[in-house]
Scaffold this motif. Structure first.
Motif, PDB file in Angstrom:
ATOM      1  N   LYS A   2      -4.722   0.582  -6.145  1.00 50.43           N
ATOM      2  CA  LYS A   2      -4.738  -0.235  -4.940  1.00 50.43           C
ATOM      3  C   LYS A   2      -3.348  -0.543  -4.422  1.00 50.43           C
ATOM      4  O   LYS A   2      -3.173  -0.828  -3.246  1.00 50.43           O
ATOM      5  CB  LYS A   2      -5.480  -1.538  -5.225  1.00 50.43           C
ATOM      6  N   GLY A   3      -2.379  -0.519  -5.297  1.00 53.14           N
ATOM      7  CA  GLY A   3      -1.013  -0.847  -4.924  1.00 53.14           C
ATOM      8  C   GLY A   3      -0.204  -1.165  -6.162  1.00 53.14           C
ATOM      9  O   GLY A   3      -0.612  -0.872  -7.281  1.00 53.14           O
ATOM     10  N   HIS A   4       0.935  -1.777  -5.934  1.00 51.74           N
ATOM     11  CA  HIS A   4       1.912  -2.021  -6.989  1.00 51.74           C
ATOM     12  C   HIS A   4       2.206  -3.516  -7.056  1.00 51.74           C
ATOM     13  O   HIS A   4       2.639  -4.109  -6.068  1.00 51.74           O
ATOM     14  CB  HIS A   4       3.178  -1.230  -6.646  1.00 51.74           C
ATOM     15  N   TRP A  32      -4.672  -2.205  -9.934  1.00 51.73           N
ATOM     16  CA  TRP A  32      -3.304  -2.195  -9.431  1.00 51.73           C
ATOM     17  C   TRP A  32      -2.376  -1.650 -10.513  1.00 51.73           C
ATOM     18  O   TRP A  32      -2.632  -1.807 -11.698  1.00 51.73           O
ATOM     19  CB  TRP A  32      -2.859  -3.621  -9.080  1.00 51.73           C
ATOM     20  N   ALA A  67       3.570   2.579  -2.007  1.00 52.41           N
ATOM     21  CA  ALA A  67       2.336   1.831  -2.275  1.00 52.41           C
ATOM     22  C   ALA A  67       2.473   0.398  -1.777  1.00 52.41           C
ATOM     23  O   ALA A  67       3.569  -0.168  -1.790  1.00 52.41           O
ATOM     24  CB  ALA A  67       2.057   1.825  -3.783  1.00 52.41           C
ATOM     25  N   PRO A  68       1.380  -0.192  -1.336  1.00 48.18           N
ATOM     26  CA  PRO A  68       1.421  -1.612  -0.982  1.00 48.18           C
ATOM     27  C   PRO A  68       1.928  -2.405  -2.193  1.00 48.18           C
ATOM     28  O   PRO A  68       1.502  -2.166  -3.321  1.00 48.18           O
ATOM     29  CB  PRO A  68      -0.036  -1.960  -0.685  1.00 48.18           C
ATOM     30  N   THR A  69       2.860  -3.316  -1.956  1.00 46.47           N
ATOM     31  CA  THR A  69       3.513  -4.022  -3.046  1.00 46.47           C
ATOM     32  C   THR A  69       3.291  -5.525  -2.941  1.00 46.47           C
ATOM     33  O   THR A  69       3.338  -6.101  -1.853  1.00 46.47           O
ATOM     34  CB  THR A  69       5.034  -3.730  -3.033  1.00 46.47           C
ATOM     35  N   PRO A 174      -6.124  -6.095   3.359  1.00 48.39           N
ATOM     36  CA  PRO A 174      -4.710  -5.807   3.136  1.00 48.39           C
ATOM     37  C   PRO A 174      -3.885  -5.759   4.427  1.00 48.39           C
ATOM     38  O   PRO A 174      -2.705  -6.093   4.410  1.00 48.39           O
ATOM     39  CB  PRO A 174      -4.714  -4.454   2.438  1.00 48.39           C
TER      40      PRO A 174
END
Length: 182
Positions: A2-4, A32, A67-69, A174
């Motif tokens: 999903k992200g970081h 994540w 990636a989304p963070t 998000p």
């Protein structure tokens, strides 16, 4: 993935500290990627000398991929998460026991204008709760005050619950988290 989620420990802790470890495990369970920063080598330089290098290391880790963070930090980790967020704004910030100033360091706490959740102890002996509520009001951040001290040691289950809620909110929407006030 999903992200970081990038987690930063406090000055007298490490990447295997209780809060950082528990929140990293929770993030990973939700899909994540979690990175637990290790600043112990920098912290050995002393309180003031470690801040700028911590910010540099965190900003570099947060920029590793597209990636989304999310930045997560406790105490000094919260302080540097805020400053690092100014370089590459994350989707959101989850901060615990936030110091707004560090004696001897010229720059006060600052952060990107992103959705922010702050968990802070009413009895924080290092960072007065009234100061943090003022910050939250000015930023329209979510602030959760709990009956604990700076370490938030008796709040682990509550912190995990709040972090899970925070991650769920980011996952639900998000794109909205990149807009202030959501």
């Amino acid at each position: 993935m999903k992200g970081h989620v990038v987690l930063s420990h406090g000055l007298e802790s490490g990447p295997d500290g209780t809060k950082v470890s528990a929140l990293a495990a929770l993030a990973e369970c939700r899909g994540w990627r979690a990175t637990r920063m290790d600043y112990r080598d920098l912290d050995a330089r002393g309180l003031i000398a470690c801040i700028a290098p911590r910010v540099e290391r965190l900003a570099a880790a947060a920029a590793v991929d597209e990636a989304p963070t999310l930045l997560v930090g406790s105490s000094m980790g919260a302080f540097v998460s805020g400053l690092a967020s100014l370089r590459r704004p994350p989707l959101a910030l989850f901060l615990m026991a936030v110091p707004l100033r560090i004696d001897g360091y010229a720059q006060p706490f600052d952060a990107a204008n992103v959705p922010t959740t702050i968990v802070h102890g009413w009895n924080d002996e290092l960072c007065p709760a009234a100061d943090v509520t003022g910050l939250a009001r000015a930023r329209q951040a979510t602030v959760i005050l709990v009956p604990d001290s700076h370490r938030l040691a008796s709040q682990m289950a509550f912190l995990a619950h709040q972090f899970d809620y925070f991650l769920a909110a980011v996952e639900r929407n998000p794109t909205a988290t990149s807009q202030r006030g959501t």
